[in-house]
Design an enzyme around this catalytic site. Structure first.
Site: not given
Ligand code: GLA
Length: 731
Positions: A178, A368-369, A479-480, A528, A536, A550, A616
């Site tokens: 436990e 990204d996503d 890898w989120d 991520c 970690d 984020d 910029e």
């Molecule tokens: C998480 C990540 C972001 C981005 C979004 C996409 O929040 O931390 O950086 O990749 O997902 O959905």
């Protein structure tokens, strides 16, 4: 040999360059803790410890009428259960006869050159040039036959000792664990501060320092992942310890799931630290002959303050944890599409961004996503992993080729551990997601978590992810994992084993990362979890960098990165320049400040170049050049915190110094404007007193003067503005 055992006295002495760790087997076979601190001369400290007859501290049977011998008061290495020690236990288990008891007495040991291994979990490994020795000490409960093996890995040059525990059921009946901690450390006194890091999504890794007070203080996670709320590392330092002085003990758990770190100040003002897997919702069945492995803890000690502790941790994490080729390699400057376009893009837009980024010093373009089917928002689409041909009619492979042809590397985002209820995968396999029969699952970002304790789920993910990486010819993968675990129930596991799932999930995650990441040794992976929700050492074993937060606001990042810096080296911290007003905080901060802050980590951009002026963009290119020119100092050198943003509101400063102390980069941000502003001279650290250093403007100062007076944050630097000094040794 860094480990010496004295047969006569029963003393184990573990020496590193600057520290000694000592344990002793007493006449009843109890393994006592005797010492951890600055290196001593090998003497037996036992006679120092005063033993008294203490009321309500019971005496084990073997002690007969000796009322001064109580496990409730002795310093120990691994406390049993039900043996009269009422402090925090290292173990809690139910024996085959239903009794709660573990009474471990030393039954043997083994000392050998080299490092022990930890099955199916991360552990530090010996590298060329290291001297590493191991001692395994066996504690046996004579009644039940349960064996506990304590493992100590001694990294002599690095002043690091690793700890892990193996529990084997050598009895005749099944037992149930436990609680099974990875490390316990007893202290003779308790005048310490407990430093730990935690916060919330988009504001993680805040620095917390509290005096250890009577009773129990703990941090931990029961969210399935190590979490944004607490980080699996801790420091115990002497009350007055500063960056430069004082006793400091540091602990890092190499684990990505539920964890617990508890500190107890006891009735006699002694102190005990425990660290390991959280015991909430943990019940592990050990059939006869089975072995349970705890995750490993990395431990270090210094009498020279928090900076010295940080350097020891940075050095060992950089060289002995991650097994791929990237840790000490210069990372490509990336541009990530997330804050540029979120889900709203098509092929044309992505190529336009990639092309425009060429003038900004970018080397890697990351989609990204949003690149897969049914993913126009975060409400659907996870699990199927098919390219959205409406957004990307020519597919990912083609897009990748176009990007490659521009001379850029190509990267993609994945979130393998999740499934949307609006997906084909969920329709086909609803039981692959965690859910409790008869209950509607708790939603998190409208997605559920896949049951990685199942082999079929893991096989599916490995095949899918490998396919995506191969067909997209990705050079980089983010890898989120964007929610925590709930409704933890697996229909593959018998009723009485549901308490194993949270740990089995992490073992499953490590298994798929092993199979996916090791198959692609040339692909750079970034971890991520909604930013730093799984920052970690367990993840860093597989992935050399993790998205820090984020929150991309440079001013908020100063605190986040300050917190991370205590344990985690700069090249592990994902940090990007984004647009202003910042999307998370609404704050506007000069581009230079954003760039200098991102240089504390793996410098990159997360914005639409179309929103930048030509000037910029040129500045971005300049900053990318500066980052690259100084990256070696940051990758291999020593990190110094020059201010504490929790105590000093007016500025935040930090510096990187090359190991040979010939070069340094000093970064400063003014965080608060003042009328008739004070001039702050930021005292430098880590330089040679007797060496002469030249600044970028040609001025020369000795290391001694820079240490005594420092360098000023100049008058022209206004609120949220930043500056950098570059130094090199000339004499
Ligand atoms: C998480 C990540 C972001 C981005 C979004 C996409 O929040 O931390 O950086 O990749 O997902 O959905």
């Amino acid at each position: 040999m860094a480990i010496v055992y004295n047969e006569k006295t029963g003393i184990f002495t573990l020496n590193t360059k600057n520290t000694t760790y000592q344990m002793a087997v007493d006449k009843y076979g109890t393994l006592l803790h005797q010492y951890y601190g600055i290196r001593i001369l090998g003497e037996d400290l036992n006679s120092l410890f005063v033993k008294n007859d203490r009321g309500f501290s019971p005496n084990p049977h073997e002690a007969g009428i000796d009322r001064t011998y109580s496990l409730d008061t002795l310093l120990q290495e691994f406390s049993g259960y039900g043996d009269g020690d009422y402090r925090l236990p290292s173990i809690c288990l139910v024996n085959g006869d239903g009794s709660y008891a573990f009474c471990g007495r030393v039954s043997g040991h083994r000392i050998y050159h080299g490092k022990y291994t930890v099955e199916k979990m991360p552990y530090l490994q010996e590298q060329d040039g290291d001297t590493v020795d191991t001692v395994e000490i066996y504690l046996t409960d004579k009644v039940t036959g349960v064996d506990v093996t304590l493992l100590y890995g001694v990294f002599e040059e690095k002043d690091v000792i690793t700890r892990a525990v193996r529990i084997t059921n050598h009895g005749t009946k099944k037992i149930v664990l436990e609680k099974a901690m990875s490390v316990m450390l007893d202290f003779i006194d308790s005048d310490y501060d407990f430093i730990h890091f935690g916060g919330r999504h988009a504001m993680e890794h805040e620095y917390h320092r509290q005096p250890v007070s009577y009773g129990i203080q703990s941090i931990g996670s029961t969210r399935g992942y190590s979490s944004h709320q607490h980080n699996p590392c801790a420091i115990l330092c002497e009350r007055g310890a500063t960056e430069e002085s004082g006793d400091c003990y540091g602990f890092i758990l190499e684990y990505s799931g539920n964890f617990l770190c508890e500190v107890e100040k006891t009735q006699f003002r002694q102190m005990r630290l425990n660290m390991g897997i959280h015991s909430q919702q943990f019940r592990w069945n050990l059939e006869v002959g089975d072995v349970f492995h705890t995750p490993e803890v990395i431990m270090t000690y210094t009498d020279k303050g928090l900076t010295s502790l940080t350097h020891k941790f940075h050095d060992v994490l950089r060289s002995n944890l991650y097994r791929g080729k990237f840790m000490n390699q210069l990372r490509p400057v990336l541009l990530n599409s997330w804050e540029a376009v979120y889900f709203d893009f098509n092929e044309e837009k992505l190529l336009e961004i990639a092309k425009a980024s060429l003038n900004m010093g970018t080397e890697l373009f990351v989609v990204d996503d949003g690149w897969f089917t049914n993913r126009n928002s975060d409400r659907s689409g996870l699990g199927d992993w098919e390219v959205d041909l409406e957004k990307l009619p020519h597919g990912l492979g083609w897009l990748s080729e176009q990007v490659h042809q521009m001379g850029l590397k190509f990267g993609i985002w994945i979130e393998p551990e999740m499934v949307s209820q609006k997906s084909q995968l969920y329709k086909d396999h609803p039981n692959w997601a965690y859910m409790i029969p008869g209950r509607s699952p708790v939603q998190g970002r409208e997605q559920l978590v896949l049951d990685l304790s199942r082999e079929d789920v893991r096989d599916y993910l490995v095949e899918k992810m490998n396919h995506i990486i191969e067909t997209s010819k990705a050079d980089y993968v983010k890898w989120d994992a964007n929610r925590h675990l709930c409704d933890v129930f697996s229909d593959r596991i018998y009723e009485n084993r549901q308490g194993e799932i949270l740990h089995r999930y992490i073992l499953g995650l490590y298994d798929i990362m092993d199979r996916i990441i090791l198959t692609h040794p040339n692909v750079l992976f970034e971890g991520c979890s909604g930013g730093g929700g799984r920052f970690d050492a367990g993840m860093l074993y597989y992935q050399p960098q993790i998205w820090g937060s984020d929150d991309t606001d440079a001013i908020a990042r100063l605190k986040i990165q300050y917190g991370l810096s205590f344990v985690y080296p700069s090249q592990c911290i994902g940090s990007h320049v984004s647009v202003c007003p910042n999307h998370q905080t609404g704050r506007t901060v000069p581009l230079r400040t954003r760039a200098i802050t991102a240089m504390h980590g793996t410098f990159g951009f997360e914005l639409d170049p179309a929103l930048l002026s030509e000037e910029e963009k040129t500045m971005c290119q300049e900053y990318a050049k500066i980052y690259k020119a100084n990256a070696a100092i940051m990758l291999e050198g020593d990190y110094y915190r020059l201010s504490n943003p929790y105590e000093q509101n007016a500025y935040t400063a930090w510096m990187h110094v090359s190991k040979d102390k010939t070069k340094a980069v000093v970064s400063m941000v003014r965080t608060e404007s003042q009328g008739n502003a004070l001039i702050y001279y930021v005292k430098l650290k880590g330089l040679k007193n007797d060496a002469m250093y030249e600044l970028q403007d040609g001025r020369r100062f000795s290391g001694a003067a820079l240490r005594k007076y420092g360098l000023p944050i100049t008058w022209d630097i206004k609120e949220y503005e930043a500056m950098q000094y570059y130094l090199h040794q000339v004499k």
